[in-house]
Motif scaffolding. Structure first.
Motif, PDB file in Angstrom:
ATOM      1  N   PRO A   1      15.047  15.821  -8.595  1.00  7.30           N
ATOM      2  CA  PRO A   1      16.329  15.300  -7.783  1.00  7.30           C
ATOM      3  C   PRO A   1      16.653  15.961  -6.463  1.00  7.30           C
ATOM      4  CG  PRO A   1      16.894  15.737 -10.061  1.00  7.30           C
ATOM      5  CD  PRO A   1      15.547  16.441  -9.841  1.00  7.30           C
ATOM      6  N   LEU A   2      16.304  17.127  -6.319  1.00 11.37           N
ATOM      7  CA  LEU A   2      16.772  17.990  -5.146  1.00 11.37           C
ATOM      8  C   LEU A   2      15.858  17.265  -4.028  1.00 11.37           C
ATOM      9  CD1 LEU A   2      18.323  19.988  -3.608  1.00 11.37           C
ATOM     10  CD2 LEU A   2      16.372  21.526  -3.865  1.00 11.37           C
ATOM     11  N   ILE A   3      14.516  17.205  -4.218  1.00 11.48           N
ATOM     12  CA  ILE A   3      13.675  16.565  -3.217  1.00 11.48           C
ATOM     13  C   ILE A   3      14.103  15.019  -2.801  1.00 11.48           C
ATOM     14  CG2 ILE A   3      11.322  15.997  -2.551  1.00 11.48           C
ATOM     15  CD1 ILE A   3      12.014  19.195  -2.567  1.00 11.48           C
ATOM     16  N   LYS A   4      14.423  14.287  -4.017  1.00 15.86           N
ATOM     17  CA  LYS A   4      14.686  12.898  -3.846  1.00 15.86           C
ATOM     18  C   LYS A   4      15.856  12.934  -2.791  1.00 15.86           C
ATOM     19  CE  LYS A   4      16.929  10.700  -7.107  1.00 15.86           C
ATOM     20  NZ  LYS A   4      17.444  10.296  -8.424  1.00 15.86           N
ATOM     21  N   SER A   5      16.796  13.651  -3.164  1.00 13.69           N
ATOM     22  CA  SER A   5      18.102  13.756  -2.077  1.00 13.69           C
ATOM     23  C   SER A   5      17.818  13.940  -0.770  1.00 13.69           C
ATOM     24  CB  SER A   5      19.230  14.659  -2.660  1.00 13.69           C
ATOM     25  OG  SER A   5      18.715  15.934  -2.610  1.00 13.69           O
ATOM     26  N   LYS A   6      16.752  14.418  -0.711  1.00  9.55           N
ATOM     27  CA  LYS A   6      16.527  14.744   0.937  1.00  9.55           C
ATOM     28  C   LYS A   6      15.509  13.513   1.455  1.00  9.55           C
ATOM     29  CE  LYS A   6      16.259  19.644   0.453  1.00  9.55           C
ATOM     30  NZ  LYS A   6      15.161  20.973   0.477  1.00  9.55           N
ATOM     31  N   GLY A   7      15.557  12.384   0.657  1.00  8.59           N
ATOM     32  CA  GLY A   7      15.064  11.426   1.377  1.00  8.59           C
ATOM     33  C   GLY A   7      13.349  11.064   1.255  1.00  8.59           C
ATOM     34  N   PHE A   8      12.958  11.907   0.394  1.00  5.53           N
ATOM     35  CA  PHE A   8      11.455  11.477  -0.050  1.00  5.53           C
ATOM     36  C   PHE A   8      11.438  10.464  -1.371  1.00  5.53           C
ATOM     37  CE2 PHE A   8      11.439  15.908   1.756  1.00  5.53           C
ATOM     38  CZ  PHE A   8      10.175  16.035   2.504  1.00  5.53           C
ATOM     39  N   PRO A   9      10.443   9.575  -0.954  1.00  5.52           N
ATOM     40  CA  PRO A   9      10.273   8.421  -1.983  1.00  5.52           C
ATOM     41  C   PRO A   9      10.028   8.606  -3.227  1.00  5.52           C
ATOM     42  CG  PRO A   9       9.456   7.879   0.166  1.00  5.52           C
ATOM     43  CD  PRO A   9       9.609   9.457   0.174  1.00  5.52           C
ATOM     44  N   VAL A  10      10.510   8.021  -4.259  1.00  4.25           N
ATOM     45  CA  VAL A  10      10.071   8.360  -5.639  1.00  4.25           C
ATOM     46  C   VAL A  10       9.417   6.942  -6.113  1.00  4.25           C
ATOM     47  CG1 VAL A  10      10.768   8.513  -8.193  1.00  4.25           C
ATOM     48  CG2 VAL A  10      12.020   9.685  -6.265  1.00  4.25           C
ATOM     49  N   ILE A  11       8.126   7.056  -6.558  1.00  6.70           N
ATOM     50  CA  ILE A  11       7.339   6.211  -6.822  1.00  6.70           C
ATOM     51  C   ILE A  11       7.268   5.849  -8.192  1.00  6.70           C
ATOM     52  CG2 ILE A  11       6.027   5.946  -4.594  1.00  6.70           C
ATOM     53  CD1 ILE A  11       3.719   7.002  -6.209  1.00  6.70           C
ATOM     54  N   ASP A  12       7.682   6.683  -9.033  1.00  3.07           N
ATOM     55  CA  ASP A  12       7.593   6.571 -10.363  1.00  3.07           C
ATOM     56  C   ASP A  12       8.294   7.749 -11.049  1.00  3.07           C
ATOM     57  OD1 ASP A  12       6.197   4.739 -12.807  1.00  3.07           O
ATOM     58  OD2 ASP A  12       5.857   6.796 -13.584  1.00  3.07           O
ATOM     59  N   GLU A  13       9.024   7.456 -12.421  1.00  2.54           N
ATOM     60  CA  GLU A  13       9.571   8.535 -13.043  1.00  2.54           C
ATOM     61  C   GLU A  13       9.291   8.457 -14.743  1.00  2.54           C
ATOM     62  OE1 GLU A  13      13.710   9.060 -12.457  1.00  2.54           O
ATOM     63  OE2 GLU A  13      13.750   7.743 -10.483  1.00  2.54           O
ATOM     64  N   ALA A  14       9.176   9.621 -15.111  1.00  4.79           N
ATOM     65  CA  ALA A  14       8.748   9.702 -16.573  1.00  4.79           C
ATOM     66  C   ALA A  14       9.632   8.896 -17.319  1.00  4.79           C
ATOM     67  CB  ALA A  14       8.810  11.067 -17.207  1.00  4.79           C
ATOM     68  N   LYS A  15      10.923   8.599 -17.131  1.00  4.89           N
ATOM     69  CA  LYS A  15      11.876   7.867 -17.990  1.00  4.89           C
ATOM     70  C   LYS A  15      11.545   6.516 -18.076  1.00  4.89           C
ATOM     71  CE  LYS A  15      15.249   6.631 -14.262  1.00  4.89           C
ATOM     72  NZ  LYS A  15      16.622   7.005 -13.683  1.00  4.89           N
ATOM     73  N   ASP A  16      10.663   5.828 -17.196  1.00  4.40           N
ATOM     74  CA  ASP A  16      10.107   4.633 -17.383  1.00  4.40           C
ATOM     75  C   ASP A  16       8.966   4.446 -18.328  1.00  4.40           C
ATOM     76  OD1 ASP A  16      11.855   3.588 -15.244  1.00  4.40           O
ATOM     77  OD2 ASP A  16      10.496   4.449 -13.781  1.00  4.40           O
ATOM     78  N   HIS A  17       8.477   5.682 -18.760  1.00  2.61           N
ATOM     79  CA  HIS A  17       7.381   5.825 -19.698  1.00  2.61           C
ATOM     80  C   HIS A  17       7.860   6.752 -20.876  1.00  2.61           C
ATOM     81  CE1 HIS A  17       5.010   4.453 -16.335  1.00  2.61           C
ATOM     82  NE2 HIS A  17       5.487   5.085 -15.583  1.00  2.61           N
ATOM     83  N   PRO A  18       8.877   6.302 -21.793  1.00  3.39           N
ATOM     84  CA  PRO A  18       9.427   7.245 -22.772  1.00  3.39           C
ATOM     85  C   PRO A  18       8.571   7.948 -23.499  1.00  3.39           C
ATOM     86  CG  PRO A  18      10.433   4.921 -22.838  1.00  3.39           C
ATOM     87  CD  PRO A  18       9.044   4.830 -21.800  1.00  3.39           C
ATOM     88  N   GLU A  19       7.272   7.735 -23.679  1.00  3.18           N
ATOM     89  CA  GLU A  19       6.106   8.360 -24.407  1.00  3.18           C
ATOM     90  C   GLU A  19       5.741   9.784 -23.618  1.00  3.18           C
ATOM     91  OE1 GLU A  19       3.834   5.503 -21.988  1.00  3.18           O
ATOM     92  OE2 GLU A  19       5.902   5.367 -23.097  1.00  3.18           O
ATOM     93  N   LEU A  20       6.159   9.471 -22.196  1.00  6.77           N
ATOM     94  CA  LEU A  20       5.709  10.673 -21.415  1.00  6.77           C
ATOM     95  C   LEU A  20       6.830  11.728 -21.032  1.00  6.77           C
ATOM     96  CD1 LEU A  20       3.190   8.788 -19.157  1.00  6.77           C
ATOM     97  CD2 LEU A  20       2.641   9.887 -21.166  1.00  6.77           C
ATOM     98  N   LEU A  21       7.947  11.308 -21.434  1.00  2.99           N
ATOM     99  CA  LEU A  21       8.995  12.322 -21.433  1.00  2.99           C
ATOM    100  C   LEU A  21       8.684  13.655 -22.098  1.00  2.99           C
ATOM    101  CD1 LEU A  21      12.178   9.915 -21.898  1.00  2.99           C
ATOM    102  CD2 LEU A  21      11.411  10.971 -19.968  1.00  2.99           C
ATOM    103  N   GLY A  22       9.325  14.800 -21.541  1.00  3.63           N
ATOM    104  CA  GLY A  22       9.204  16.007 -22.070  1.00  3.63           C
ATOM    105  C   GLY A  22      10.291  16.624 -22.660  1.00  3.63           C
ATOM    106  N   SER A  23      10.284  17.867 -23.166  1.00  2.22           N
ATOM    107  CA  SER A  23      11.529  18.277 -23.674  1.00  2.22           C
ATOM    108  C   SER A  23      11.450  20.049 -23.528  1.00  2.22           C
ATOM    109  CB  SER A  23      11.702  17.997 -25.347  1.00  2.22           C
ATOM    110  OG  SER A  23      10.607  18.648 -26.150  1.00  2.22           O
ATOM    111  N   SER A  24      12.441  20.862 -23.817  1.00  3.86           N
ATOM    112  CA  SER A  24      12.244  22.267 -23.494  1.00  3.86           C
ATOM    113  C   SER A  24      12.567  22.784 -25.048  1.00  3.86           C
ATOM    114  CB  SER A  24      13.331  22.913 -22.781  1.00  3.86           C
ATOM    115  OG  SER A  24      13.237  23.938 -22.412  1.00  3.86           O
ATOM    116  N   VAL A  25      11.637  23.862 -25.331  1.00  2.48           N
ATOM    117  CA  VAL A  25      11.644  24.464 -26.497  1.00  2.48           C
ATOM    118  C   VAL A  25      12.157  26.029 -26.549  1.00  2.48           C
ATOM    119  CG1 VAL A  25      10.295  22.697 -27.551  1.00  2.48           C
ATOM    120  CG2 VAL A  25       9.298  25.029 -26.988  1.00  2.48           C
ATOM    121  N   VAL A  26      12.642  26.566 -27.657  1.00  2.00           N
ATOM    122  CA  VAL A  26      12.454  27.853 -27.660  1.00  2.00           C
ATOM    123  C   VAL A  26      11.653  28.277 -28.975  1.00  2.00           C
ATOM    124  CG1 VAL A  26      14.180  29.778 -28.434  1.00  2.00           C
ATOM    125  CG2 VAL A  26      15.049  27.756 -27.174  1.00  2.00           C
TER     126      VAL A  26
END
Length: 342
Positions: free
Chosen positions: A220-245
């Motif tokens: 999101p930081l780089i996006k806020s600087k005007g760099f284009p986003v051509i895809d996001e993982a949220k558009d492919h739910p099976e490719l989303l990640g998670s963080s674990v302990v």
């Protein structure tokens, strides 16, 4: 370095397992040699590992106070976790930052950490490749990835054919990138190089790469600087990640009730921050050094679940594990239920 087709798989698998194998080998010989090159850091780590009153926590990222962020960081900065664990005889808490998951795995293999907070992809690969850990919880789920290009660069994923893209090898972003390219039929036509997120903005400015798969915070930081986003993982739910302990088997044997204490404190901290979300995002912003809006985009409150391992989260883990095994990034399959700390 090009990583495509079967050659790519072998290179990646070798990269993810080779370090671990070497580390296990070195651990074995350190105990029976007087190698004068053993560093002070190694000696300190070995000493700490024999002192069960010390808890050494590794995490991915960097922060102002050298503590994790997220719910766990909220609990730590409020001393909630420390207060409860001190009742069990844990007197000292050490926090160690890592740029991404694979080197954190290496530190676990070397006996330098007791608990690790990292992405699901490196955690699963580490477990599959022999790391003796148990799963405590997911810190967050549905972690997004932002595929970002140089300004005036390609306009679509399809235009990446024949070009070079980058991300951090062995990360959840890498898993997303491989999955995306495979979905688009480009897995044999795009060169992937390893690059830390901290180096990516400059590479995009120079147009050294056609795109970079960014993690939370920096995306999101780089996006806020005007760099284009051509895809996001949220558009492919099976490719989303998670963080674990994860916790090492050795430390768990010394404190078998630590996972329950950890998760009880985490629930308390989450309930607390949900009453004060603006304060939580201000904490995130101060620790990471990014604007509040970037932190909100990186970690929506919906990604934080009261259940340490929610049904939705477990489904994500199962999907990630299946992908890693099928693509031969994980050495062997294992039962997720057997990994969970009881």
């Amino acid at each position: 370095m090009e990583m495509t087709s079967n050659h790519k798989k072998k290179r990646v698998l070798k990269g993810l397992t080779g370090i671990l194998f070497l580390t296990f080998f070195l651990i074995g010989i350190i105990g029976c040699s007087n190698d004068s090159q053993t560093t002070a850091a190694q000696s300190s780590a070995q000493k700490g590992s024999s002192d069960s009153s010390v808890l050494r926590i590794g995490y991915v990222g960097s922060s102002k106070d050298n503590i994790p962020t997220g719910v766990e960081g909220w609990a730590i900065q409020k001393k909630l976790l420390q207060q409860e664990l001190k009742k069990k005889g844990i007197e000292k808490f050490e926090f160690h930052a890592f740029p991404n998951g694979p080197p954190l795995n290496e530190a676990i293999a070397a006996g330098e950490l007791d608990i690790g907070i990292l992405g699901d992809t490196p955690a699963i690969v580490g477990k599959s490749n022999g790391l003796k850990t148990k799963l405590i919880s997911q810190t967050s789920i549905n972690s997004n990835v932002w595929l970002i290009t140089p300004k005036n660069g390609v306009k679509s994923v399809e235009e990446l054919k024949g070009k070079t893209v980058a991300t951090q090898l062995g990360s959840y972003m890498y898993r997303y990138l491989i999955g995306l390219l495979k979905e688009k039929g480009l897995d044999k036509d795009v060169k992937i190089v390893n690059m830390l997120a901290s180096d990516a903005e400059a590479a995009l400015e120079r147009k050294d790469i056609a795109a970079y798969a960014f993690p939370t915070n920096s995306g999101p930081l780089i996006k806020s600087k005007g760099f284009p986003v051509i895809d996001e993982a949220k558009d492919h739910p099976e490719l989303l990640g998670s963080s674990v302990v994860v916790i090492t088997d050795d430390y768990l044997s010394k404190y078998p009730d630590l996972p329950k204490i950890w998760n009880d404190v985490r629930k308390q901290a989450l309930e607390d921050l949900l009453k004060n979300p603006e304060g939580f995002y201000q904490f995130q912003s101060e620790q990471v050094g990014y604007p509040v809006e970037v932190m909100k985009d990186s970690l929506p409150l919906d990604n934080l679940k009261l259940d340490p391992l929610s049904e939705e989260g477990i489904k994500l883990l199962e999907g990630t594990k299946k992908f890693l095994v099928e693509e031969e990034f994980a050495k062997k399959d294992f039962n997720l239920k057997d990994w969970i700390a009881k």
